[in-house]
Design a protein around this motif. Structure first.
Motif, PDB file in Angstrom:
ATOM      1  N   LYS A  94     -17.029  17.720  -9.504  1.00  0.00           N
ATOM      2  CA  LYS A  94     -16.749  16.530 -10.324  1.00  0.00           C
ATOM      3  C   LYS A  94     -15.371  15.966 -10.004  1.00  0.00           C
ATOM      4  CE  LYS A  94     -19.307  17.153 -14.603  1.00  0.00           C
ATOM      5  NZ  LYS A  94     -19.154  17.910 -15.845  1.00  0.00           N
ATOM      6  N   LEU A  95     -14.387  16.867  -9.875  1.00  0.00           N
ATOM      7  CA  LEU A  95     -13.031  16.432  -9.548  1.00  0.00           C
ATOM      8  C   LEU A  95     -13.004  15.781  -8.164  1.00  0.00           C
ATOM      9  CD1 LEU A  95      -9.952  16.253  -9.900  1.00  0.00           C
ATOM     10  CD2 LEU A  95      -9.798  18.624  -9.098  1.00  0.00           C
ATOM     11  N   ILE A  96     -13.670  16.406  -7.200  1.00  0.00           N
ATOM     12  CA  ILE A  96     -13.699  15.846  -5.839  1.00  0.00           C
ATOM     13  C   ILE A  96     -14.345  14.460  -5.850  1.00  0.00           C
ATOM     14  CG2 ILE A  96     -14.733  16.128  -3.538  1.00  0.00           C
ATOM     15  CD1 ILE A  96     -14.242  19.160  -3.889  1.00  0.00           C
ATOM     16  N   ASP A  97     -15.400  14.321  -6.622  1.00  0.00           N
ATOM     17  CA  ASP A  97     -16.075  13.029  -6.726  1.00  0.00           C
ATOM     18  C   ASP A  97     -15.132  11.962  -7.292  1.00  0.00           C
ATOM     19  OD1 ASP A  97     -18.545  11.467  -6.497  1.00  0.00           O
ATOM     20  OD2 ASP A  97     -18.422  11.357  -8.688  1.00  0.00           O
ATOM     21  N   ALA A  98     -14.359  12.362  -8.313  1.00  0.00           N
ATOM     22  CA  ALA A  98     -13.401  11.415  -8.909  1.00  0.00           C
ATOM     23  C   ALA A  98     -12.338  11.020  -7.879  1.00  0.00           C
ATOM     24  CB  ALA A  98     -12.752  12.049 -10.142  1.00  0.00           C
ATOM     25  N   LEU A  99     -11.850  11.990  -7.107  1.00  0.00           N
ATOM     26  CA  LEU A  99     -10.828  11.701  -6.088  1.00  0.00           C
ATOM     27  C   LEU A  99     -11.420  10.853  -4.959  1.00  0.00           C
ATOM     28  CD1 LEU A  99      -9.112  15.232  -5.960  1.00  0.00           C
ATOM     29  CD2 LEU A  99      -8.156  13.134  -6.975  1.00  0.00           C
ATOM     30  N   ASN A 100     -12.659  11.136  -4.586  1.00  0.00           N
ATOM     31  CA  ASN A 100     -13.341  10.320  -3.561  1.00  0.00           C
ATOM     32  C   ASN A 100     -13.375   8.845  -3.968  1.00  0.00           C
ATOM     33  OD1 ASN A 100     -13.946  12.433  -1.835  1.00  0.00           O
ATOM     34  ND2 ASN A 100     -16.045  12.723  -2.620  1.00  0.00           N
ATOM     35  N   ASN A 101     -13.515   8.623  -5.276  1.00  0.00           N
ATOM     36  CA  ASN A 101     -13.666   7.250  -5.774  1.00  0.00           C
ATOM     37  C   ASN A 101     -12.359   6.644  -6.283  1.00  0.00           C
ATOM     38  OD1 ASN A 101     -16.611   6.672  -5.514  1.00  0.00           O
ATOM     39  ND2 ASN A 101     -16.725   8.589  -6.665  1.00  0.00           N
ATOM     40  N   ASP A 102     -11.257   7.369  -6.139  1.00  0.00           N
ATOM     41  CA  ASP A 102      -9.956   6.875  -6.608  1.00  0.00           C
ATOM     42  C   ASP A 102      -9.261   6.108  -5.477  1.00  0.00           C
ATOM     43  OD1 ASP A 102      -7.356   6.502  -7.422  1.00  0.00           O
ATOM     44  OD2 ASP A 102      -7.148   8.502  -8.297  1.00  0.00           O
ATOM     45  N   PRO A 103      -9.107   4.779  -5.642  1.00  0.00           N
ATOM     46  CA  PRO A 103      -8.521   3.975  -4.555  1.00  0.00           C
ATOM     47  C   PRO A 103      -7.047   4.295  -4.276  1.00  0.00           C
ATOM     48  CG  PRO A 103      -8.876   2.636  -6.525  1.00  0.00           C
ATOM     49  CD  PRO A 103      -9.495   3.968  -6.807  1.00  0.00           C
ATOM     50  N   ALA A 104      -6.362   4.976  -5.195  1.00  0.00           N
ATOM     51  CA  ALA A 104      -4.957   5.337  -4.965  1.00  0.00           C
ATOM     52  C   ALA A 104      -4.824   6.600  -4.112  1.00  0.00           C
ATOM     53  CB  ALA A 104      -4.243   5.548  -6.302  1.00  0.00           C
TER      54      ALA A 104
ATOM     55  N   LEU B 143       0.837  -1.212   0.000  1.00  0.00           N
ATOM     56  CA  LEU B 143       0.000   0.000   0.000  1.00  0.00           C
ATOM     57  C   LEU B 143       0.864   1.251   0.000  1.00  0.00           C
ATOM     58  CD1 LEU B 143      -2.633  -0.807   2.776  1.00  0.00           C
ATOM     59  CD2 LEU B 143      -3.163  -0.213   0.395  1.00  0.00           C
ATOM     60  N   THR B 144       0.583   2.184  -0.902  1.00  0.00           N
ATOM     61  CA  THR B 144       1.257   3.480  -0.883  1.00  0.00           C
ATOM     62  C   THR B 144       0.213   4.570  -0.604  1.00  0.00           C
ATOM     63  OG1 THR B 144       2.832   2.702  -2.549  1.00  0.00           O
ATOM     64  CG2 THR B 144       2.702   5.076  -2.207  1.00  0.00           C
ATOM     65  N   PRO B 145       0.335   5.251   0.545  1.00  0.00           N
ATOM     66  CA  PRO B 145      -0.618   6.332   0.815  1.00  0.00           C
ATOM     67  C   PRO B 145      -0.531   7.412  -0.268  1.00  0.00           C
ATOM     68  CG  PRO B 145       0.645   5.812   2.793  1.00  0.00           C
ATOM     69  CD  PRO B 145       1.295   5.078   1.659  1.00  0.00           C
ATOM     70  N   GLY B 146      -1.687   7.911  -0.694  1.00  0.00           N
ATOM     71  CA  GLY B 146      -1.720   8.931  -1.743  1.00  0.00           C
ATOM     72  C   GLY B 146      -2.433  10.190  -1.283  1.00  0.00           C
ATOM     73  N   LEU B 147      -1.836  11.338  -1.599  1.00  0.00           N
ATOM     74  CA  LEU B 147      -2.413  12.643  -1.234  1.00  0.00           C
ATOM     75  C   LEU B 147      -2.666  13.469  -2.482  1.00  0.00           C
ATOM     76  CD1 LEU B 147      -3.100  14.916   0.865  1.00  0.00           C
ATOM     77  CD2 LEU B 147      -0.662  15.526   0.797  1.00  0.00           C
ATOM     78  N   ALA B 148      -3.886  13.976  -2.618  1.00  0.00           N
ATOM     79  CA  ALA B 148      -4.220  14.871  -3.721  1.00  0.00           C
ATOM     80  C   ALA B 148      -4.458  16.281  -3.193  1.00  0.00           C
ATOM     81  CB  ALA B 148      -5.471  14.387  -4.446  1.00  0.00           C
ATOM     82  N   VAL B 149      -3.782  17.253  -3.785  1.00  0.00           N
ATOM     83  CA  VAL B 149      -3.987  18.653  -3.408  1.00  0.00           C
ATOM     84  C   VAL B 149      -4.615  19.382  -4.582  1.00  0.00           C
ATOM     85  CG1 VAL B 149      -2.857  20.821  -2.792  1.00  0.00           C
ATOM     86  CG2 VAL B 149      -2.103  18.683  -1.748  1.00  0.00           C
ATOM     87  N   VAL B 150      -5.688  20.087  -4.297  1.00  0.00           N
ATOM     88  CA  VAL B 150      -6.398  20.836  -5.328  1.00  0.00           C
ATOM     89  C   VAL B 150      -6.204  22.319  -5.060  1.00  0.00           C
ATOM     90  CG1 VAL B 150      -8.630  21.264  -6.418  1.00  0.00           C
ATOM     91  CG2 VAL B 150      -8.116  18.986  -5.482  1.00  0.00           C
ATOM     92  N   LEU B 151      -5.649  23.015  -6.036  1.00  0.00           N
ATOM     93  CA  LEU B 151      -5.365  24.446  -5.866  1.00  0.00           C
ATOM     94  C   LEU B 151      -6.027  25.245  -6.978  1.00  0.00           C
ATOM     95  CD1 LEU B 151      -3.851  26.795  -4.535  1.00  0.00           C
ATOM     96  CD2 LEU B 151      -1.821  26.140  -5.833  1.00  0.00           C
ATOM     97  N   LEU B 152      -6.867  26.193  -6.596  1.00  0.00           N
ATOM     98  CA  LEU B 152      -7.518  27.071  -7.578  1.00  0.00           C
ATOM     99  C   LEU B 152      -6.887  28.454  -7.522  1.00  0.00           C
ATOM    100  CD1 LEU B 152      -9.717  24.813  -7.416  1.00  0.00           C
ATOM    101  CD2 LEU B 152     -11.398  26.610  -7.779  1.00  0.00           C
ATOM    102  N   GLY B 153      -6.520  28.982  -8.675  1.00  0.00           N
ATOM    103  CA  GLY B 153      -5.980  30.336  -8.724  1.00  0.00           C
ATOM    104  C   GLY B 153      -4.598  30.414  -8.106  1.00  0.00           C
ATOM    105  N   ASP B 154      -4.203  31.623  -7.679  1.00  0.00           N
ATOM    106  CA  ASP B 154      -2.820  31.805  -7.226  1.00  0.00           C
ATOM    107  C   ASP B 154      -2.716  32.608  -5.935  1.00  0.00           C
ATOM    108  OD1 ASP B 154      -3.650  34.123  -8.349  1.00  0.00           O
ATOM    109  OD2 ASP B 154      -2.271  34.059 -10.052  1.00  0.00           O
ATOM    110  N   ASP B 155      -3.486  32.228  -4.926  1.00  0.00           N
ATOM    111  CA  ASP B 155      -3.357  32.833  -3.595  1.00  0.00           C
ATOM    112  C   ASP B 155      -1.932  32.647  -3.074  1.00  0.00           C
ATOM    113  OD1 ASP B 155      -4.471  33.813  -0.929  1.00  0.00           O
ATOM    114  OD2 ASP B 155      -3.674  31.859  -0.380  1.00  0.00           O
ATOM    115  N   PRO B 156      -1.270  33.732  -2.638  1.00  0.00           N
ATOM    116  CA  PRO B 156       0.139  33.645  -2.249  1.00  0.00           C
ATOM    117  C   PRO B 156       0.397  32.706  -1.065  1.00  0.00           C
ATOM    118  CG  PRO B 156      -0.674  35.933  -2.103  1.00  0.00           C
ATOM    119  CD  PRO B 156      -1.807  35.104  -2.567  1.00  0.00           C
TER     120      PRO B 156
END
Ligand code: GUE
Length: 297
Positions: free
Chosen positions: A81-91, A32-45
């Motif tokens: 939609k992206l969050i839903d895909a990540l919710n369902n991504d087993p990795a 098992l390899t733990p996986g982290l997804a970070v979602v970033l919108l725009g360019d907040d400093p």
């Protein structure tokens, strides 16, 4: 006598080392390899600063790291939609949506669309409720990091007077819950608190999380108190450049406190280390494995 400096940078390195060792075991024994997804919108400093260090550290501890950089103008529908895909991504075991979100998006709605089991920020309403009732949850990274440093320095926190200055959902409120869980007597102070200096002066533990540069001077600190400075504020220097300061006036506070966290090099690095710890925790829970050792609240 000057305070002991609580070295958050070194502490965070030791947390990452623990995470790395337990990730290696997960890979070896369970594939098992733990996986982290970070979602970033725009360019907040502020978010840029955070993301820069984070991706690198995620890979350094042997985890799978995914970054989704989306335009500022992304619609709620597309983000969900992206969050839903990540919710369902087993990795993927952890999902972090960088805050603040652009004005046109409802951040409560977006955060609550994340699977609570993958909510490594601990901001989902289910995790907030679980923490508030003392049940097993995902705990917000910054307060978790502060708690780890406090436990390490004090041993037991039982019976100590803790004053949390700031009432945000991401730091102040969860911090207060954690301190209460460790049997502190907790006061949450904020901008409308009457006679803030005397409230702070009653504290054995001061958590400064207001987001106002150097707002709390040494004169407010009880001699020997432990000061945890959550603030990360960029202020101009004389030479036109900027520097980072906390919510505490460090130079005066260090003369009075018993122990204090610096900025930079205090709470900030611990926040990222705890994000990695939470991702490992989420992976273990998702697979019915025991909780990681020494990395949960
Ligand atoms: N969903 C979400 N979760 C977050 O936890 C989150 C977020 N959104 N949005 C942005 C803020 C900001 N944040 C930081 C974490 C660590 C440092 C950090 O490590 N700072 C270094 C200094 C870095 C420098 O030199 O600029 C330090 O304090 O030593 C900074 C900022 C997490 N945030």
């Amino acid at each position: 006598m000057a305070a002991e400096i609580i070295d958050g940078k070194a502490f965070a390195a030791s947390v990452r080392e623990k995470v790395g060792a337990q990730v290696a075991t997960l890979v070896q024994d369970h594939g098992l390899t733990p996986g982290l997804a970070v979602v970033l919108l725009g360019d907040d400093p502020a978010s840029q600063v955070y993301v820069r260090n984070k991706g690198k550290q995620t890979r350094e501890v042997g985890m799978h790291s995914v970054e989704h950089r989306l335009p500022e103008s992304t619609s709620e529908e597309d983000l969900l939609k992206l969050i839903d895909a990540l919710n369902n991504d087993p990795a993927i075991h952890g999902i972090l949506v960088q805050l603040p979100l652009p004005e046109h998006l409802n951040s409560d709605l977006v955060i609550n669309a994340i699977d609570p089991a993958k909510d490594v920020d601990g901001f989902h309403i289910s995790n907030v409720g679980l923490l508030g009732t003392g049940q097993k949850s995902m705990v917000p990274c910054t307060p978790l990091g502060c708690l780890m440093m406090l436990r390490d320095y004090h041993g037991s926190l039982s019976g100590l007077n803790a004053v949390v200055v700031g009432r945000s959902n991401i730091v102040g409120k969860p911090m207060a819950q954690l301190l209460l869980g460790d049997s502190c007597t907790v006061t949450i102070a904020h901008s409308r608190t009457k006679d803030l200096p005397s409230v702070v002066r009653g504290a054995d533990i001061v958590i400064a999380a207001v987001g106002r540069p150097q707002m709390i001077p040494g004169a407010w600190i009880k001699p020997g108190a432990t000061v945890i400075d959550v603030g990360i504020n960029r202020i101009p220097k004389e030479d036109g450049k900027t520097r980072l300061v906390g919510d505490v006036e460090f130079d005066s506070a260090v003369e009075v406190a018993g122990a204090i966290t610096p900025v930079p090099g205090g709470v900030g690095p611990m926040t990222i280390a705890c994000l990695l710890a939470n991702t490992l925790t989420a992976c273990c829970r998702a697979n019915g494995l025991p909780e990681p050792e020494g990395l949960t609240a």
